[in-house]
Design a protein around this motif. Structure first.
Motif, PDB file in Angstrom:
ATOM      1  N   ASN A  44     -23.617  89.871  52.009  1.00 40.44           N
ATOM      2  CA  ASN A  44     -24.499  88.800  52.478  1.00 40.44           C
ATOM      3  C   ASN A  44     -25.393  88.242  51.384  1.00 40.44           C
ATOM      4  OD1 ASN A  44     -23.701  88.365  55.134  1.00 40.44           O
ATOM      5  ND2 ASN A  44     -24.925  90.075  55.904  1.00 40.44           N
TER       6      ASN A  44
ATOM      7  N   GLN B 103     -24.007  84.793  50.520  1.00 40.17           N
ATOM      8  CA  GLN B 103     -24.001  83.675  51.464  1.00 40.17           C
ATOM      9  C   GLN B 103     -24.752  82.489  50.860  1.00 40.17           C
ATOM     10  OE1 GLN B 103     -25.607  84.613  55.313  1.00 40.17           O
ATOM     11  NE2 GLN B 103     -24.852  82.727  56.247  1.00 40.17           N
ATOM     12  N   ASP B 104     -24.157  81.328  50.945  1.00 39.26           N
ATOM     13  CA  ASP B 104     -24.741  80.082  50.411  1.00 39.26           C
ATOM     14  C   ASP B 104     -24.882  80.090  48.894  1.00 39.26           C
ATOM     15  OD1 ASP B 104     -25.055  79.102  53.053  1.00 39.26           O
ATOM     16  OD2 ASP B 104     -26.959  80.170  53.242  1.00 39.26           O
TER      17      ASP B 104
ATOM     18  N   GLU C 143     -16.288  80.911  47.575  1.00 36.93           N
ATOM     19  CA  GLU C 143     -15.408  81.194  48.716  1.00 36.93           C
ATOM     20  C   GLU C 143     -15.226  82.709  48.755  1.00 36.93           C
ATOM     21  OE1 GLU C 143     -11.723  78.989  49.354  1.00 36.93           O
ATOM     22  OE2 GLU C 143     -12.361  77.618  47.769  1.00 36.93           O
TER      23      GLU C 143
ATOM     24  N   ILE D 291     -21.178  89.241  59.042  1.00 36.72           N
ATOM     25  CA  ILE D 291     -20.661  88.487  57.899  1.00 36.72           C
ATOM     26  C   ILE D 291     -19.764  87.353  58.392  1.00 36.72           C
ATOM     27  CG2 ILE D 291     -20.866  90.318  56.167  1.00 36.72           C
ATOM     28  CD1 ILE D 291     -17.892  90.978  56.702  1.00 36.72           C
ATOM     29  N   SER D 292     -20.196  86.704  59.463  1.00 35.62           N
ATOM     30  CA  SER D 292     -19.367  85.669  60.096  1.00 35.62           C
ATOM     31  C   SER D 292     -19.106  84.482  59.181  1.00 35.62           C
ATOM     32  CB  SER D 292     -20.030  85.190  61.391  1.00 35.62           C
ATOM     33  OG  SER D 292     -21.325  84.672  61.126  1.00 35.62           O
ATOM     34  N   TRP D 293     -19.937  84.316  58.135  1.00 38.51           N
ATOM     35  CA  TRP D 293     -19.762  83.207  57.197  1.00 38.51           C
ATOM     36  C   TRP D 293     -18.571  83.422  56.265  1.00 38.51           C
ATOM     37  CZ3 TRP D 293     -20.141  84.316  51.960  1.00 38.51           C
ATOM     38  CH2 TRP D 293     -20.679  85.557  51.652  1.00 38.51           C
ATOM     39  N   MET D 294     -18.076  84.674  56.181  1.00 34.38           N
ATOM     40  CA  MET D 294     -16.936  84.997  55.330  1.00 34.38           C
ATOM     41  C   MET D 294     -15.640  84.864  56.116  1.00 34.38           C
ATOM     42  SD  MET D 294     -18.316  88.517  53.558  1.00 34.38           S
ATOM     43  CE  MET D 294     -16.735  88.810  52.762  1.00 34.38           C
TER      44      MET D 294
ATOM     45  N   LYS E  65     -30.842  90.173  44.831  1.00 37.51           N
ATOM     46  CA  LYS E  65     -29.908  89.104  45.220  1.00 37.51           C
ATOM     47  C   LYS E  65     -29.740  88.085  44.102  1.00 37.51           C
ATOM     48  CE  LYS E  65     -29.313  85.357  48.571  1.00 37.51           C
ATOM     49  NZ  LYS E  65     -29.846  84.720  49.816  1.00 37.51           N
TER      50      LYS E  65
END
Length: 377
Positions: free
Chosen positions: A18, A21-22, A26, A42-45, A366
Motif C-alpha cells: 500500500n 498506491q498512487d 502498475e 489492496i483493492s487498487w492492485m 513510504k
C-alpha cells in the motif's frame, strides 16, 4: 513501471504494498498460495488469486475436515503447478520487476521460472527468520544458495541479514533496511497511549512454536510473584503450548495474570498503549515488528537478540534490555528484576521517541521506498 509482487496474503505484505498506491506504477499481486479471494485492503492492485484448485468441488471443505487422507489423495490431482501458473502470469504481465517477499515462501517456488528469464529484474525482501533460521536447515540452505545469486535487488529488515545474504551468494544491489511491513502510522497509534506514570502492565508475546520462546519468559515470571505483585501481567498471542504450560504453572492462580490467544491487531495496540514493559523472546527473528510497535506505543522493550539484530536499535540498559540467550530462564529472571528495579522508563521512552520513532514513521518510510522503486526503472 510494472511491478509484479509475489507473496502470501499477510498484513505485512499488504502494508508494504500500500506504500505504492498512487505512486504512478502498475502493481500486480501473485498470491503464491493461490487460495485467497480478492483482498479489499489492496483493492487498487490487480490480483492473481484463487488459482490453485482445478476444481473447487462441492463438499471440499467437509472432506478436508472429516477425511483428511482422502482429501490429500484427491488434492494431488486437483492442484495446479505453482511455477507454471506463475510463468503464464509473468508472460501475460511482462513486468519491469518481480518483487518476492520471503525466500522460502515466494522465491523458491518460482525459481525455475526466474532462471529461465535471466534478464528479468528480481527484488527479494527478507523477512524475520528467512535467512538467519533457515540457513541451519540443509534443504532450505540449498534453496538460499540457489536463489541469492539470481537476485538483483535486496531489502532486509535488519543489517544482519544483508551480511548473511552476501555470505550465500548475493552480489546485487542492496536497497536498504526497512520494517517488513513498511513504516508505522503514529497518528493512529497515539490515541491508545497512556502516560508512562499511569502504566502498570507487563505485556508478553505468547508465541512458542518453531521460533517463539514465551515459555522461558513465563518460567522466569512465575518465580517473581512478590516482586511483580503490583503489576498486571498480560500474555497475548498465546498458542496451545503456552496455554498448556500456564495450566500447569503457578501463574494460573495469580490474580494479576491474564493469558490471551490471538486477538485483533487494534486490541494489541491498546494493550501496548497501557504497558510499561513489553517482552518478546525468540530463537530467531529479524527486527521484530511487534517490538517496534511496542516502542511506538511507549512500552519499554525487553527483547531477544538473535544474531545481533535487535542490538541494531536497542542499546542494552538505555532504551531497552536485550535477552542474549532465549532459553536461559535464570538470566531472563535477572533481566526482568533489573528492569523493574533499576530502569528509567521515562528516559528510555524519551530516547525511543526521539531516535527510533522518527526513522520508522509511515510517511518517511513510504517516501524512501517510493524513491527507491523509481530509481529501479
Amino acid at each position: 513501471m510494472k511491478i509484479l509482487m509475489v507473496s502470501i496474503p499477510t498484513l505485512h505484505f499488504f502494508r508494504w504494498a500500500n506504500q505504492l498506491q498512487d505512486a504512478g506504477h502498475e502493481v500486480y499481486w501473485f498470491d503464491i498460495t493461490g487460495m485467497s479471494k480478492t483482498v479489499s485492503k489492496i483493492s487498487w492492485m490487480q490480483q492473481k488469486v484463487d488459482w490453485k484448485l482445478k476444481w473447487n468441488y462441492p463438499g471440499r471443505i467437509f472432506v478436508k475436515n472429516k477425511f483428511p487422507k482422502l482429501y490429500e489423495y484427491i488434492h494431488q490431482f486437483n492442484e495446479k503447478y505453482t511455477a507454471k501458473t506463475f510463468e503464464n502470469y509473468l508472460n501475460e504481465i511482462q513486468p519491469d520487476v518481480v518483487h518476492s517477499f520471503a525466500l522460502y515462501l515466494s522465491c523458491s517456488p518460482i525459481m525455475e521460472v526466474m532462471e529461465k528469464n535471466p534478464t528479468q529484474k528480481w527484488i527479494y525482501s527478507s523477512w524475520g527468520s528467512d535467512l538467519f533460521y533457515f540457513q541451519n536447515e540443509s534443504t532450505y540452505l540449498k534453496d538460499i544458495k540457489r536463489v541469492l545469486p539470481r537476485i538483483n535487488y535486496l531489502f532486509t529488515d535488519c543489517q544482519r541479514d544483508y551480511e548473511i545474504a552476501k555470505q550465500y551468494g548475493f552480489t546485487g544491489k542492496f536497497l536498504g533496511v526497512f520494517p517488513g511491513g513498511g513504516g508505522f502510522e503514529l497518528n493512529e497509534m497515539e490515541t491508545y497511549k497512556l502516560p508512562i506514570s499511569q502504566r502498570k502492565t507487563i505485556l508478553i508475546k505468547g508465541f512458542q512454536g518453531r521460533s517463539g520462546r514465551a515459555i522461558p519468559v513465563l518460567k522466569a515470571i512465575a518465580t517473581l510473584k512478590e516482586q511483580l505483585h503490583n503489576y498486571e501481567i498480560v500474555v497475548f498471542g498465546a498458542d496451545p503450548q503456552t496455554f498448556d504450560f500456564v495450566k500447569q504453572s503457578p501463574l494460573k492462580s495469580w490474580g494479576n495474570f491474564e493469558i490471551l490467544g490471538k486477538i485483533p491487531h487494534e486490541e494489541v495496540l491498546k494493550l501496548m498503549g497501557k504497558s510499561l514493559i513489553y517482552i518478546g523472546n525468540s530463537n530467531s527473528d529479524g527486527m521484530p515488528n511487534t517490538m517496534l510497535e511496542a516502542i511506538f506505543m511507549g512500552a519499554f522493550p525487553i527483547q531477544s537478540n538473535p544474531g545481533g539484530a535487535t542490538a541494531e536499535l536497542i542499546r542494552d540498559g538505555e532504551n531497552g534490555l536485550l535477552i542474549e540467550d532465549c532459553e536461559e530462564v535464570q538470566k531472563i529472571k535477572e533481566i526482568v528484576i533489573h528492569a523493574v528495579n533499576n530502569c528509567n522508563f521515562e528516559k528510555a521512552e524519551s530516547l525511543n521517541q526521539a531516535e527510533i520513532v522518527p526513522k520508522l514513521h509511515y510517511i518517511k518510510v513510504k517516501n524512501e521506498v517510493i524513491s527507491i522503486y523509481k530509481k529501479l526503472n
